[in-house]
Design a protein around this motif. Structure first.
Motif, PDB file in Angstrom:
ATOM      1  N   THR A 187       3.135   3.435  -8.656  1.00  0.00           N
ATOM      2  CA  THR A 187       3.557   1.968  -7.194  1.00  0.00           C
ATOM      3  C   THR A 187       3.839   0.911  -8.359  1.00  0.00           C
ATOM      4  N   GLY A 188       4.756  -0.146  -7.412  1.00  0.00           N
ATOM      5  CA  GLY A 188       4.707  -1.473  -8.341  1.00  0.00           C
ATOM      6  C   GLY A 188       5.920  -1.481  -7.481  1.00  0.00           C
ATOM      7  N   ASP A 192      12.093   2.846  -6.476  1.00  0.00           N
ATOM      8  CA  ASP A 192      11.088   3.867  -7.824  1.00  0.00           C
ATOM      9  C   ASP A 192      11.049   5.023  -6.772  1.00  0.00           C
ATOM     10  N   ARG A 219      17.917  -0.621   0.600  1.00  0.00           N
ATOM     11  CA  ARG A 219      17.687  -0.913  -0.686  1.00  0.00           C
ATOM     12  C   ARG A 219      16.660   0.305  -1.078  1.00  0.00           C
ATOM     13  N   GLY A 230       1.113  -1.563   0.369  1.00  0.00           N
ATOM     14  CA  GLY A 230       0.191  -0.276   0.438  1.00  0.00           C
ATOM     15  C   GLY A 230       0.903   0.854  -0.270  1.00  0.00           C
ATOM     16  N   THR A 231       2.005   1.717  -1.140  1.00  0.00           N
ATOM     17  CA  THR A 231       2.124   2.379  -1.164  1.00  0.00           C
ATOM     18  C   THR A 231       1.583   3.856  -1.860  1.00  0.00           C
TER      19      THR A 231
HETATM   20  C1  LIG Z   1       3.961  -5.896  -4.648  1.00  0.00           C
HETATM   21  C2  LIG Z   1       3.782  -4.318  -5.222  1.00  0.00           C
HETATM   22  C3  LIG Z   1       3.253  -4.130  -6.249  1.00  0.00           C
HETATM   23  C4  LIG Z   1       2.867  -3.265  -4.058  1.00  0.00           C
HETATM   24  C5  LIG Z   1       3.018  -2.159  -3.994  1.00  0.00           C
HETATM   25  N1  LIG Z   1       4.525  -1.586  -3.562  1.00  0.00           N
HETATM   26  C6  LIG Z   1       5.199  -0.973  -4.018  1.00  0.00           C
HETATM   27  O1  LIG Z   1       4.744  -0.008  -4.550  1.00  0.00           O
HETATM   28  C7  LIG Z   1       6.258  -0.659  -3.649  1.00  0.00           C
HETATM   29  C8  LIG Z   1       7.063   0.515  -3.468  1.00  0.00           C
HETATM   30  N2  LIG Z   1       7.219   0.715  -5.139  1.00  0.00           N
HETATM   31  C9  LIG Z   1       9.396  -0.072  -4.096  1.00  0.00           C
HETATM   32  O2  LIG Z   1       9.007  -0.834  -4.992  1.00  0.00           O
HETATM   33  O3  LIG Z   1       9.927   1.125  -3.075  1.00  0.00           O
HETATM   34  C10 LIG Z   1       2.745  -0.934  -2.572  1.00  0.00           C
HETATM   35  O4  LIG Z   1       3.006  -0.843  -1.639  1.00  0.00           O
HETATM   36  O5  LIG Z   1       1.327  -0.908  -2.918  1.00  0.00           O
END
Ligand SMILES: CC(C)C[C@H](NC(=O)C[C@H](N)C(=O)O)C(=O)O
Length: 309
Positions: free
Chosen positions: A217-218, A197, A194, A165-166
């Motif tokens: 997000t992703g 993005d 780490r 949940g970004t």
């Molecule tokens: C499994 C994924 C689609 C869930 C998604 N993650 C991010 O957006 C993480 C952020 N982009 C990163 O790589 O640091 C979320 O939090 O909803």
């Protein structure tokens, strides 16, 4: 120009226990941002306010409620960008502050730099009078439980990793300025240090008054490979609508590097999109005093802003 705001609360999977919280969290954030725009406020203030509201909400992976790294700590990334002059500020791997998006804005406005990381970011926060809070205060019960479950030998970490949940927001104000903001705790059980993005200009977000604004997000590593946010704006510059540009770029990321994600878009003419290649993404938008929101593909609820207050 009529103001528009779009927000997201992360892609991936949204487990049933988080669905209602995610829905009301994105709705609240969009309404907060929109009320700033309605009162004549600027896009930058609106996206910062919307993201701050979701950082404070434990239903999302940003600020309080962030996912934990392999050592069980919170390390957060955030970026903000002003489409008027392409100014941008970001922080990466920051700990012990409540609202990374506010620190990113201070980087943009009070330094000559674009990105501060880890220790340097925390020295800067101190110099700016941003209160330091114990790292524990950012850890929700849910994140702690998830993290320890991931360490169990028979756990299925891939399932939990899909539900973080970004958060992000994009807006256009009545002067036609666009802005974006994105904030995250990153990926569950990531290595210490780490950076994803969400701290990287062009991947986690981009805003340019000549085209529009994006927040993403992703899977961060995939998004950085294709520079997802800027890629969408490129397609829009070539004449695609926000929806087509978003779908084309998400499809490219899927076929080229096998990555999934979700994006929100506002164009400099007030068009918008909320698109995702994951199963779900929580999103909400307000335009013409009309609130719309959804989580599943094809799900759109509509109500007037007056009713939803
Ligand atoms: C499994 C994924 C689609 C869930 C998604 N993650 C991010 O957006 C993480 C952020 N982009 C990163 O790589 O640091 C979320 O939090 O909803």
């Amino acid at each position: 120009m009529k103001p528009v705001i779009v927000v997201h609360g992360g892609a991936g999977r949204i487990f049933k226990d988080r669905e209602e919280g995610a829905r009301s969290g994105v709705t609240r954030a969009a309404l907060k941002g929109y009320s700033i725009l309605k009162e004549g406020g600027n896009a930058l203030d609106a996206v910062e306010e919307a993201v701050t509201s979701m950082e404070d909400d434990p239903h999302f992976n940003a600020g309080y409620g962030s996912v934990l790294n392999e050592k069980g700590e919170v390390e957060m990334d955030a970026i903000i960008m002003d489409g008027k002059n392409l100014a941008s500020g970001a922080v990466s791997a920051v700990k012990c502050i409540a609202n990374p998006i506010k620190l990113a804005r201070l980087v943009m406005e009070k330094t000559e730099h674009m990105l501060l990381t880890d220790h340097g970011a925390s020295l800067f926060a101190k110099a700016m009078g941003v209160p330091e809070i114990p790292g524990e205060k950012l850890i929700s019960e849910r994140s702690r439980e998830r993290w320890s479950k991931n360490l169990e030998p028979d756990s299925n970490p891939h399932e939990f990793k899909k539900d973080p949940g970004t958060v992000g927001a994009v807006a256009i104000d009545n002067e036609g300025n666009v802005a974006c903001a994105t904030s995250t705790g990153g990926l569950t059980n990531k290595l210490v240090g780490r950076v994803g993005d969400s701290a990287c200009i062009g991947s986690g977000g981009y805003a340019d008054n000549h085209v529009g604004a994006i927040s993403t997000t992703g899977h961060g590593e995939s998004m950085m490979k294709v520079v997802l946010a800027r890629l969408i704006l490129y397609h829009m510059e070539q004449g695609m609508s926000p929806v087509d540009a978003a779908d084309t770029a998400l499809n490219y990321m899927k076929t080229r590097v096998g990555g999934l994600g979700g994006v929100i878009v506002v164009s400099n003419s007030g068009g918008w999109a909320a698109r995702f290649s994951t199963k779900q993404m929580s999103w909400a938008t307000v335009k013409d005093d009309q609130l719309q929101y959804g989580i599943y593909t094809g799900e759109i609820h509509t109500s007037s802003v007056i009713e939803s207050k």
